[in-house]
Design a protein around this motif. Structure first.
Motif, PDB file in Angstrom:
ATOM      1  N   MET A  34     -49.759  63.778 -10.936  1.00  0.00           N
ATOM      2  CA  MET A  34     -50.479  63.576  -9.674  1.00  0.00           C
ATOM      3  C   MET A  34     -49.887  62.390  -8.937  1.00  0.00           C
ATOM      4  N   ALA A  35     -49.332  62.666  -7.803  1.00  0.00           N
ATOM      5  CA  ALA A  35     -48.664  61.605  -7.052  1.00  0.00           C
ATOM      6  C   ALA A  35     -49.669  60.906  -6.161  1.00  0.00           C
ATOM      7  N   PHE A  36     -49.605  59.610  -6.157  1.00  0.00           N
ATOM      8  CA  PHE A  36     -50.489  58.857  -5.283  1.00  0.00           C
ATOM      9  C   PHE A  36     -49.824  58.701  -3.930  1.00  0.00           C
ATOM     10  N   GLN A  37     -50.581  58.947  -2.872  1.00  0.00           N
ATOM     11  CA  GLN A  37     -50.012  58.800  -1.535  1.00  0.00           C
ATOM     12  C   GLN A  37     -49.955  57.323  -1.152  1.00  0.00           C
ATOM     13  N   MET A  38     -48.781  56.881  -0.761  1.00  0.00           N
ATOM     14  CA  MET A  38     -48.656  55.511  -0.284  1.00  0.00           C
ATOM     15  C   MET A  38     -49.458  55.370   0.990  1.00  0.00           C
ATOM     16  N   PRO A  39     -50.076  54.204   1.200  1.00  0.00           N
ATOM     17  CA  PRO A  39     -50.811  54.003   2.445  1.00  0.00           C
ATOM     18  C   PRO A  39     -49.889  54.290   3.628  1.00  0.00           C
ATOM     19  N   HIS A  40     -50.379  55.081   4.564  1.00  0.00           N
ATOM     20  CA  HIS A  40     -49.508  55.510   5.641  1.00  0.00           C
ATOM     21  C   HIS A  40     -49.390  54.440   6.713  1.00  0.00           C
ATOM     22  N   LEU A  41     -48.168  54.124   7.062  1.00  0.00           N
ATOM     23  CA  LEU A  41     -47.927  53.153   8.118  1.00  0.00           C
ATOM     24  C   LEU A  41     -47.368  53.904   9.317  1.00  0.00           C
ATOM     25  N   PRO A  42     -47.704  53.476  10.520  1.00  0.00           N
ATOM     26  CA  PRO A  42     -47.137  54.139  11.696  1.00  0.00           C
ATOM     27  C   PRO A  42     -45.614  53.979  11.706  1.00  0.00           C
ATOM     28  N   ASP A  43     -44.934  54.873  12.440  1.00  0.00           N
ATOM     29  CA  ASP A  43     -43.482  54.857  12.455  1.00  0.00           C
ATOM     30  C   ASP A  43     -42.894  53.628  13.136  1.00  0.00           C
ATOM     31  N   THR A  44     -43.771  52.819  13.714  1.00  0.00           N
ATOM     32  CA  THR A  44     -43.264  51.647  14.412  1.00  0.00           C
ATOM     33  C   THR A  44     -43.033  50.486  13.464  1.00  0.00           C
ATOM     34  N   THR A  45     -43.433  50.640  12.228  1.00  0.00           N
ATOM     35  CA  THR A  45     -43.271  49.531  11.297  1.00  0.00           C
ATOM     36  C   THR A  45     -42.725  50.037   9.966  1.00  0.00           C
ATOM     37  N   ASP A  82     -43.416  39.628   3.095  1.00  0.00           N
ATOM     38  CA  ASP A  82     -44.376  39.955   2.049  1.00  0.00           C
ATOM     39  C   ASP A  82     -44.136  39.021   0.880  1.00  0.00           C
ATOM     40  N   ILE A  83     -45.183  38.267   0.508  1.00  0.00           N
ATOM     41  CA  ILE A  83     -45.022  37.333  -0.605  1.00  0.00           C
ATOM     42  C   ILE A  83     -45.925  37.742  -1.759  1.00  0.00           C
ATOM     43  N   GLY A  84     -46.552  38.915  -1.631  1.00  0.00           N
ATOM     44  CA  GLY A  84     -47.560  39.299  -2.615  1.00  0.00           C
ATOM     45  C   GLY A  84     -47.090  40.321  -3.618  1.00  0.00           C
ATOM     46  N   PRO A  85     -48.008  40.766  -4.480  1.00  0.00           N
ATOM     47  CA  PRO A  85     -47.666  41.733  -5.522  1.00  0.00           C
ATOM     48  C   PRO A  85     -47.210  43.081  -4.971  1.00  0.00           C
ATOM     49  N   TRP A  86     -47.675  43.486  -3.797  1.00  0.00           N
ATOM     50  CA  TRP A  86     -47.258  44.781  -3.251  1.00  0.00           C
ATOM     51  C   TRP A  86     -45.768  44.782  -2.958  1.00  0.00           C
ATOM     52  N   GLY A  87     -45.304  43.688  -2.354  1.00  0.00           N
ATOM     53  CA  GLY A  87     -43.884  43.600  -2.034  1.00  0.00           C
ATOM     54  C   GLY A  87     -43.049  43.646  -3.297  1.00  0.00           C
ATOM     55  N   LEU A  88     -43.518  42.912  -4.317  1.00  0.00           N
ATOM     56  CA  LEU A  88     -42.818  42.872  -5.592  1.00  0.00           C
ATOM     57  C   LEU A  88     -42.749  44.273  -6.198  1.00  0.00           C
ATOM     58  N   ALA A  89     -43.897  44.961  -6.170  1.00  0.00           N
ATOM     59  CA  ALA A  89     -43.964  46.308  -6.742  1.00  0.00           C
ATOM     60  C   ALA A  89     -43.033  47.266  -6.000  1.00  0.00           C
ATOM     61  N   ARG A  90     -42.996  47.158  -4.665  1.00  0.00           N
ATOM     62  CA  ARG A  90     -42.095  48.021  -3.887  1.00  0.00           C
ATOM     63  C   ARG A  90     -40.646  47.789  -4.278  1.00  0.00           C
ATOM     64  N   ARG A  91     -40.282  46.512  -4.406  1.00  0.00           N
ATOM     65  CA  ARG A  91     -38.898  46.198  -4.736  1.00  0.00           C
ATOM     66  C   ARG A  91     -38.515  46.730  -6.105  1.00  0.00           C
ATOM     67  N   LEU A  92     -39.490  46.685  -7.029  1.00  0.00           N
ATOM     68  CA  LEU A  92     -39.199  47.119  -8.398  1.00  0.00           C
ATOM     69  C   LEU A  92     -39.345  48.629  -8.541  1.00  0.00           C
ATOM     70  N   GLY A  93     -39.727  49.300  -7.445  1.00  0.00           N
ATOM     71  CA  GLY A  93     -39.940  50.736  -7.512  1.00  0.00           C
ATOM     72  C   GLY A  93     -41.209  51.093  -8.256  1.00  0.00           C
ATOM     73  N   LEU A  94     -42.151  50.162  -8.298  1.00  0.00           N
ATOM     74  CA  LEU A  94     -43.384  50.394  -9.047  1.00  0.00           C
ATOM     75  C   LEU A  94     -44.594  50.462  -8.118  1.00  0.00           C
ATOM     76  N   ALA A  95     -44.352  50.697  -6.822  1.00  0.00           N
ATOM     77  CA  ALA A  95     -45.460  50.673  -5.866  1.00  0.00           C
ATOM     78  C   ALA A  95     -46.498  51.740  -6.197  1.00  0.00           C
ATOM     79  N   ASN A  96     -46.014  52.928  -6.614  1.00  0.00           N
ATOM     80  CA  ASN A  96     -46.960  53.987  -6.956  1.00  0.00           C
ATOM     81  C   ASN A  96     -47.811  53.619  -8.159  1.00  0.00           C
ATOM     82  N   LEU A  97     -47.168  52.952  -9.109  1.00  0.00           N
ATOM     83  CA  LEU A  97     -47.896  52.532 -10.303  1.00  0.00           C
ATOM     84  C   LEU A  97     -48.982  51.520  -9.922  1.00  0.00           C
TER      85      LEU A  97
END
Lengths: 425, 418
Positions: free
Chosen positions: B1-12, B133-148
């Motif tokens: 089951m894939a978790f949907q990443m929070p959707h951001l508008p195409d402007t960002t 981004d200085i928080g855990p979300w940015g870190l997770a994205r960089r590590l490819g663990l955002a879905n986790l």
């Protein structure tokens, strides 16, 4: 260049001496932290099982240690940044994450080794580990959390002096010095699997990844500048030589007693107990005291240092004075290291050997990466300016790195597949 | 089951998302893979000037305005043949190389942090860096663990903060390449409290320290040095040219300057003292003669001393030149013709009294003071027992030579308990 460094030997007033001591320090403290429970155990087993046969490796090991630590100290002095900072900034967060994760596993194992060293030293003099280990853990925690900078520094300096107990035990064992010295300079070699694995073990325990992080941070914390670096280099050299002098006396003492009488020993406790009838109660007590001191000393440094590097590299808040709310990752990591490290030693039937084994593997896998990153960083002009490696030194550094990588890979492979070693012999 | 990443508008978009995406021309022909961005400070913002792409022949750059959107794949306007293989200028600021993973100063939080990710935004037709981004979300994205992380958060209903800091609140510290200097941001730095700045300076590497200090005035640098730990103080001064260090020492309180010089090797300290203004140097030299733990070593010589025979109006006029430098303005100290301490007038009395009242009549009934040889503990004891804001210090003949403020006492206790 500050005027004081032009002729330090002429203007040797109190403040210059203080300054010299301020610069001298990281290398010597790192060196002593290097002779931790794992180191002492390995050296004493090397002497007990192979006599003087391993002694000759100490000179090449010393050179390798100097080459590697000097580069870290230099990077710290020139950039003012720790190794995990530099890795993060130059190789990105992903690589940093894996390096630090490896360091976490390796150092957790190392911390367990320190607490089991405390346990072993207590058992040599007949004190239960259920007393020594909790007391040791509380002391370590108290020292860092409650102690102020001055107490910590005083304790560290005192601990460094106590390493002399090994030199005294070495003399008390009265080895035949001409024979010992000859074995130190004339290489002897054996292709027996146990000799090879001991050789790799001695190298591996002397050059561990976390020390590269430690010495660089210590140089940064001491605020050593590129201008003061010449003094600092001597500190590194003196420190590395001291490390191996201590190793030399441990090996010699165990060779002349335990090896000569053909007693079989498997760990540091065995060594301490075997020394009692052979070298006298004093020598055994001194050995136990030295082991206790070394284990406690490194147990004080390792959890704190590792928590710092991880937080530094990942960009998390860190600091002893900070509350849990301010620095949750730092406080959690630091506390977990001490609690888990001590608890594992105390749990009956805990897979102590398994943990040490895996931590050795983690150390071994990590070292090549750390060494290669170091070499790339230290040769980056825009980072190091005119302080990049010279050509000859660079050759030496790469050669050392390649040898270290080959040896540690052998260590990892033979640890994972012990059956390979007899087959290759 | 894939978790949907929070959707951001195409402007960002986050840099970590779009880095590595395939770039196509308007016809959908593949041009290359996005590797980095060349950025340029324009006013308060950091603009994307060009994209660094990679194809089989290596790295090349295309102008930023050619980008038509932030989708996947990303499209450039026009035809592939419009984009010649332009070499990438090494010295330009690279967003990924120079800003990602760098240390930055968060001027709102007054702390040093690391960049985990960079947020980009369309501003009209320009793509700009809008935040880090200085928080855990940015870190997770960089590590490819955002879905986790997203899965963990939704499963355990954990509260994981966003950690986005607007670019305008951030002062980037370059990784030692000296080209990330942003004039606008440095104004934010100057607004920080010296105590916060001192903490920030202590965390930075050598080149970042120099970069930060170069944004500050001499007075601000002096304040930062005063607020730093002794080992940092010495290292900061040693990192400066001697003349500059002497100027900084001149701008410091004499007692603080004396403390720093006392920590330095004596010939270095002597050199700096010869370069200081003679007046300040004399004060400092005098302070340095007192034993380390004595009131003399703790005190500052800049205080307000007025002749006891004056009226309040005259005294205020006489005090004016001393007011700007005095560390303690809560008390006017009264001295006789031999500069002996005879009384003390509190600021409350001064504010409440008429200008023709003789100052002697305003003097407090009790006059507490300590000797230059008194110990720090004695000083602390007096200050805390009588709830004084400051304690005057006299020499063996009773002449007023200095003052110790309650701040000095606190500082001493803080150092003891660290």
């Amino acid at each position: 260049m500050p005027p004081v460094f032009r002729r330090p030997w002429i203007n040797l007033n109190w403040r210059t001496v203080m300054l010299f001591l301020a610069v001298l320090g990281p290398g010597i403290i790192t060196a002593n932290a290097d002779n931790d429970a794992g180191g002492i155990t390995t050296y004493s087993l090397a002497g007990s099982q192979f006599g003087y046969g391993i002694l000759w490796t100490l000179i090449p090991i010393t050179i390798a240690l100097i080459v590697i630590q000097e580069m870290c100290a230099r990077m710290g002095a020139v950039t003012g940044k720790g190794l995990s900072d530099l890795i993060r900034e130059n190789f990105g967060v992903r690589i940093t994450f894996f390096v630090l994760f490896g360091l976490l596993l390796a150092d957790l194992g190392n911390t367990v080794a320190e607490f089991s060293g405390i346990a072993a030293s207590g058992e040599v003099v007949g004190i239960s580990k259920y007393i020594t280990v909790p007391l040791g853990a509380i002391f370590v925690w108290w020292l860092i959390v409650k102690g102020n900078y001055k107490t910590v520094e005083k304790y560290f300096l005192a601990a460094c002096v106590f390493y002399i107990s090994y030199v005294i035990s070495g003399f008390m064992a009265q080895p035949p010095w001409h024979e010992v010295l000859k074995a130190t300079v004339v290489p002897s070699f054996s292709f027996s699997p146990s000799y090879l694995s001991m050789l790799i073990g001695v190298v591996g325990t002397t050059i561990a990844p976390w020390m590269q992080f430690y010495i660089q941070s210590a140089v940064v914390e001491k605020r050593i500048k590129p201008e003061q670096y010449k003094l600092s280099r001597w500190d590194v050299i003196v420190g590395c030589v001291i490390t191996d002098i201590v190793a030399f006396f441990i090996i010699a003492a165990c060779a002349v007693t335990i090896f000569k009488h053909g007693i079989k020993v498997n760990d540091a406790r065995d060594v301490g107990l075997a020394l009692q009838p052979l070298a006298g109660k004093w020598a055994a007590d001194l050995f136990a005291f030295g082991l206790f001191n070394a284990s406690l000393f490194t147990a004080s440094i390792l959890p704190l240092a590792t928590a710092y590097y991880i937080c530094e590299g990942m960009g998390w808040e860190a600091g002893i004075g900070k509350s849990f709310k301010e620095a949750p990752m730092f406080i959690s990591l630091y506390t977990a290291f001490i609690v888990v490290g001590a608890a594992i030693v105390l749990i009956p039937n805990a897979p102590l050997l398994g943990i040490m084994f895996w931590s050795q593997v983690a150390n071994g896998i990590l070292l090549p990466f750390v060494l290669i990153f170091m070499l790339i960083l230290v040769n980056r002009k825009r980072l190091m300016g005119s302080f990049v490696n010279g050509r000859t030194f660079n050759w030496l550094a790469w050669a050392t790195t390649v040898i270290m990588i080959v040896l540690t890979l052998m260590l990892v492979v033979t640890s994972l597949f012990p059956s390979l070693l007899p087959a290759s012999a | 089951m894939a978790f949907q990443m929070p959707h951001l508008p195409d402007t960002t978009a986050f840099t970590s998302w779009i880095q590595g995406r395939v770039i196509c021309d308007a016809q959908g022909r593949r041009i290359g893979v996005l590797k980095d961005f060349l950025v340029e400070p324009v006013g308060t913002s950091l603009e994307i000037r060009a994209l660094v792409l990679k194809d089989a022949r290596g790295l090349f750059s295309v102008p930023g305005e050619a980008l038509s959107g932030l989708g996947d794949p990303m499209y450039l306007r026009g035809d592939a043949s419009d984009y010649a293989h332009t070499p990438v200028p090494e010295d330009d600021i690279h967003l990924v190389r120079d800003v990602m993973d760098a240390q930055i100063i968060d001027t709102q939080g007054a702390k040093v942090i690391r960049v985990n990710d960079v947020q980009l935004n369309w501003l009209g037709d320009r793509l700009v860096v809008s935040g880090v981004d200085i928080g855990p979300w940015g870190l997770a994205r960089r590590l490819g663990l955002a879905n986790l992380l997203a899965w963990l958060v939704s499963t355990f209903h954990a509260n994981v903060p966003e950690g986005l800091v607007p670019w305008t609140d951030v002062v980037p510290m370059d990784k030692g390449f000296h080209h990330l200097r942003l004039q606008v941001a440095s104004q934010e730095i100057r607004r920080l409290h010296p105590a916060d700045l001192a903490e920030i300076v202590a965390e930075l590497g050598h080149s970042e320290q120099q970069q930060l200090l170069s944004e500050l005035s001499i007075e601000q640098i002096a304040d930062v040095v005063e607020n730093s730990e002794p080992i940092v103080q010495v290292s900061l001064l040693q990192g400066m040219e001697d003349e500059f260090a002497a100027d900084v020492l001149d701008a410091m309180e004499p007692d603080e300057a004396a403390d720093v010089l006392g920590e330095m090797p004596s010939d270095e300290a002597r050199t700096l003292m010869t370069l200081m203004t003679p007046d300040k140097a004399t004060q400092v030299r005098h302070l340095l003669t007192y034993p380390e733990d004595s009131a003399g070593a703790m005190m500052t010589t800049e205080l307000i001393a007025v002749d006891e025979r004056l009226t309040l109006g005259e005294a205020l006029k006489a005090a004016k030149p001393m007011l700007s430098d005095a560390e303690v303005v809560a008390y006017f100290y009264l001295v006789d013709s031999e500069h002996k301490l005879t009384g003390v007038v509190s600021i409350r009395k001064i504010l409440l009294s008429d200008s023709d009242t003789p100052v002697r009549d305003l003097s407090s009934r009790q006059l507490y003071s300590a000797q230059v040889e008194s110990s720090r503990d004695e000083v602390a004891e007096l200050v805390s027992r009588y709830k004084l804001t400051a304690l005057p210090i006299v020499d063996e003949t009773g002449r007023l030579v200095g003052v110790i403020s309650v701040n000095d006492v606190l500082e001493f206790y803080e150092a003891e308990h660290k």
